[in-house]
Design a protein around this motif. Structure first.
Motif, mmCIF file in Angstrom:
data_model
loop_
_atom_site.group_PDB
_atom_site.id
_atom_site.type_symbol
_atom_site.label_atom_id
_atom_site.label_comp_id
_atom_site.label_asym_id
_atom_site.label_seq_id
_atom_site.Cartn_x
_atom_site.Cartn_y
_atom_site.Cartn_z
ATOM 1 N N VAL A 129 0.862 -1.182 0.000
ATOM 2 C CA VAL A 129 0.000 0.000 0.000
ATOM 3 C C VAL A 129 0.902 1.237 0.000
ATOM 4 C CG1 VAL A 129 -1.731 1.316 1.267
ATOM 5 C CG2 VAL A 129 -1.824 -1.185 1.258
ATOM 6 N N ILE A 130 0.678 2.142 -0.946
ATOM 7 C CA ILE A 130 1.435 3.386 -1.013
ATOM 8 C C ILE A 130 0.455 4.516 -0.724
ATOM 9 C CG2 ILE A 130 2.960 4.835 -2.392
ATOM 10 C CD1 ILE A 130 3.618 2.404 -4.097
ATOM 11 N N ASP A 131 0.476 4.981 0.512
ATOM 12 C CA ASP A 131 -0.427 6.056 0.922
ATOM 13 C C ASP A 131 0.241 7.402 0.650
ATOM 14 O OD1 ASP A 131 -2.557 7.400 1.970
ATOM 15 O OD2 ASP A 131 -2.604 6.282 3.864
ATOM 16 N N GLU A 132 -0.575 8.427 0.336
ATOM 17 C CA GLU A 132 -0.044 9.706 -0.151
ATOM 18 C C GLU A 132 0.884 9.448 -1.341
ATOM 19 O OE1 GLU A 132 -1.266 12.397 0.838
ATOM 20 O OE2 GLU A 132 -2.203 11.862 2.738
ATOM 21 N N ALA A 133 0.368 8.678 -2.295
ATOM 22 C CA ALA A 133 1.193 8.178 -3.402
ATOM 23 C C ALA A 133 1.752 9.297 -4.266
ATOM 24 C CB ALA A 133 0.368 7.213 -4.259
ATOM 25 N N ASP A 134 0.991 10.382 -4.449
ATOM 26 C CA ASP A 134 1.500 11.477 -5.277
ATOM 27 C C ASP A 134 2.738 12.105 -4.659
ATOM 28 O OD1 ASP A 134 -0.190 12.375 -3.214
ATOM 29 O OD2 ASP A 134 -0.491 14.302 -4.205
ATOM 30 N N ARG A 135 2.771 12.175 -3.338
ATOM 31 C CA ARG A 135 3.947 12.727 -2.661
ATOM 32 C C ARG A 135 5.138 11.776 -2.759
ATOM 33 N NH1 ARG A 135 4.048 15.143 3.538
ATOM 34 N NH2 ARG A 135 6.249 15.713 3.564
ATOM 35 N N ILE A 136 4.884 10.487 -2.684
ATOM 36 C CA ILE A 136 5.956 9.496 -2.863
ATOM 37 C C ILE A 136 6.570 9.640 -4.251
ATOM 38 C CG2 ILE A 136 6.445 7.030 -3.088
ATOM 39 C CD1 ILE A 136 6.042 7.584 -0.245
ATOM 40 N N ILE A 137 5.725 9.804 -5.261
ATOM 41 C CA ILE A 137 6.216 9.942 -6.639
ATOM 42 C C ILE A 137 7.024 11.232 -6.790
ATOM 43 C CG2 ILE A 137 5.509 10.292 -9.044
ATOM 44 C CD1 ILE A 137 3.100 8.472 -8.464
ATOM 45 N N ASP A 138 6.529 12.316 -6.195
ATOM 46 C CA ASP A 138 7.166 13.624 -6.365
ATOM 47 C C ASP A 138 8.484 13.742 -5.620
ATOM 48 O OD1 ASP A 138 5.113 14.439 -7.951
ATOM 49 O OD2 ASP A 138 4.097 15.663 -6.432
ATOM 50 N N GLU A 139 8.529 13.233 -4.385
ATOM 51 C CA GLU A 139 9.640 13.546 -3.501
ATOM 52 C C GLU A 139 10.699 12.464 -3.407
ATOM 53 O OE1 GLU A 139 8.223 14.802 0.306
ATOM 54 O OE2 GLU A 139 6.785 16.233 -0.528
ATOM 55 N N PHE A 140 10.426 11.281 -3.928
ATOM 56 C CA PHE A 140 11.392 10.197 -3.808
ATOM 57 C C PHE A 140 11.783 9.684 -5.188
ATOM 58 C CE2 PHE A 140 9.143 10.214 0.185
ATOM 59 C CZ PHE A 140 10.095 9.900 1.130
ATOM 60 N N LYS A 141 13.075 9.469 -5.386
ATOM 61 C CA LYS A 141 13.476 8.681 -6.542
ATOM 62 C C LYS A 141 12.980 7.265 -6.289
ATOM 63 C CE LYS A 141 17.632 11.313 -7.659
ATOM 64 N NZ LYS A 141 19.106 11.260 -7.836
ATOM 65 N N GLN A 142 12.599 6.590 -7.337
ATOM 66 C CA GLN A 142 11.969 5.286 -7.139
ATOM 67 C C GLN A 142 12.990 4.152 -7.013
ATOM 68 O OE1 GLN A 142 9.000 5.862 -6.291
ATOM 69 N NE2 GLN A 142 9.098 7.952 -7.108
ATOM 70 N N ASP A 143 14.212 4.486 -6.557
ATOM 71 C CA ASP A 143 15.215 3.452 -6.312
ATOM 72 C C ASP A 143 14.740 2.470 -5.248
ATOM 73 O OD1 ASP A 143 16.731 4.823 -8.114
ATOM 74 O OD2 ASP A 143 18.053 5.758 -6.640
ATOM 75 N N TRP A 144 13.977 2.984 -4.286
ATOM 76 C CA TRP A 144 13.478 2.112 -3.229
ATOM 77 C C TRP A 144 12.631 0.980 -3.804
ATOM 78 C CZ3 TRP A 144 8.304 1.262 -2.668
ATOM 79 C CH2 TRP A 144 7.445 2.180 -3.260
ATOM 80 N N LEU A 145 11.919 1.270 -4.894
ATOM 81 C CA LEU A 145 11.066 0.256 -5.508
ATOM 82 C C LEU A 145 11.902 -0.833 -6.166
ATOM 83 C CD1 LEU A 145 8.198 -0.640 -6.143
ATOM 84 C CD2 LEU A 145 8.251 0.788 -8.189
#
Length: 395
Positions: A129-145
């Motif tokens: 579950v990715i909550d506040e998903a738009d903020r995750i996309i905006d503020e994090f490089k998706q290396d964690w994924l």
């Protein structure tokens, strides 16, 4: 629970598809995913910041405990070593076991445990579950994924051929977890969403273009000079809002400190004012939030650290002292009131030179119109002398 999900999802997530949910603030998105997923195990709930992770953890743990499910919070509230002790245990024969069913975490802390915690395995992960998903996309490089995918056992890299991989695997052999994205301001643009490697995306939204706010929210704006902003707020509090519980949002910590100090000088002693900013220790933040919730503080001046996801019951009014930089920030700020079907009010302070931008933004993204409030100089002229003295102190 948002009616779109309630109608389409009653027992478990939709199979073989990733889900995106966009619905108004305060409509119950957390319970929308918590209640169905608690019938499952091996779940990660990801949030962008520590405070939101802690809030969701308490919700999950309260419900999960009754179902004998164990939940771990990995967001930095405890030391890394203490989190490791909760997460995994080494047996006498040297093997590692974990009794944790649900992990609530931030991206950075999750990556740290994947990299450094011996025995921590995600090969049985079923739901992310990715909550506040738009903020995750905006503020994090998706290396964690990518790191998460590797920990789950997916071939690397999948970034350019994710769909092909998914379609090439039979359902029984497919090593993949289902993703569920939630936000009040989630983009509908496929290219942006696809940064999270979504498969057969199913989108639930209350609108295809507009941002919808709760029908119980009354929205106003005031056209004003920057010079008189503090005076107008003091006048509103004493003459229109009275003893209501109020949050005032500003842009920076400096503005938080200055405005909260001015309010103490301009308002009667029986109106208690406090402030919260990102640099305040977590324990102090929680203490002040508790006091605010209990009514021991009537006015809370804060930065955007409280703009997203934080659920404080019975906030009567939100004042936007500074005009937000975009419609998403505006939506999340005013979304602290009128939650869970309760009535609430928002007031936005708009400087004359920014009025056209504000009206254009609202007209573009919102269906409902905002009503202006007319506050004239003569309304607050009796406070001018006190304001001038206070301004000299803090200039």
């Amino acid at each position: 629970i948002p009616y779109l999900i309630q109608q389409n999802q009653s027992h478990s997530p939709i199979p073989l598809a990733d889900i995106c949910v966009s619905s108004p603030t305060g409509s119950g998105k957390t319970l929308t995913y918590v209640i169905p997923l608690l019938q499952c195990i091996r779940i990660i709930i990801l949030l962008p910041v520590q405070d939101l992770a802690e809030q969701v953890y308490h919700v999950v743990n309260q419900i999960g405990h009754k179902l004998q499910l164990k939940t771990a919070l990995l967001a930095g509230q405890q030391s890394f070593e203490d989190e490791q002790k909760i997460l995994v245990k080494q047996q006498l024969n040297g093997s590692w076991t974990s009794s944790i069913d649900i992990i609530v975490c931030t991206p950075g802390r999750l990556v740290e445990h994947v990299s450094r915690t011996s025995g921590f395995s995600l090969i049985h992960l079923r739901y992310l579950v990715i909550d506040e998903a738009d903020r995750i996309i905006d503020e994090f490089k998706q290396d964690w994924l990518n790191i998460l995918d590797n920990a789950v056992g997916l071939p690397s890299p999948l970034k350019n051929n994710f769909q092909a991989y998914m379609l090439s695997q039979s359902s029984s052999n497919r090593k993949i977890y289902q993703k569920l994205l939630f936000s009040a301001t989630l983009t509908h643009i496929p290219e942006i969403l696809q940064q999270l490697n979504l498969f057969h995306l199913v989108l639930f939204s209350s609108s295809s273009t507009s941002i919808i706010m709760p029908s119980t929210l009354r929205e106003n704006f005031i056209i004003c000079s920057i010079t008189y902003k503090p005076l107008i707020i003091a006048y509103l509090i004493q003459n229109q809002l009275h003893s209501e519980r109020i949050m005032i949002f500003v842009h920076s910590k400096k503005d938080v400190d200055r405005l909260s100090s001015l309010r103490k000088l301009l308002l009667p002693d029986n109106i208690k004012v406090s402030h919260i900013s990102r640099k305040l220790p977590s324990k102090k933040i929680q203490t002040r939030l508790n006091m605010f919730e209990l009514g021991q503080i009537q006015i809370l001046v804060c930065s955007d650290v409280l703009a997203r996801g934080i659920d404080i019951p019975n906030i009567d009014c939100v004042i936007l002292y500074d005009l937000p930089k975009n419609i998403r920030t505006y939506t999340h700020r005013i979304g602290r009131t009128a939650r869970a079907g309760k009535f609430g009010r928002s007031i936005t302070m708009v400087e004359k030179e920014r009025l056209i931008i504000f009206r254009t933004t609202i007209k573009t993204y919102r269906r409902n119109k905002l009503k202006p409030l007319n506050i004239r100089r003569e309304n607050f002229s009796f406070m001018l002398n006190d304001y001038q003295k206070a301004s000299e102190i803090f200039s």
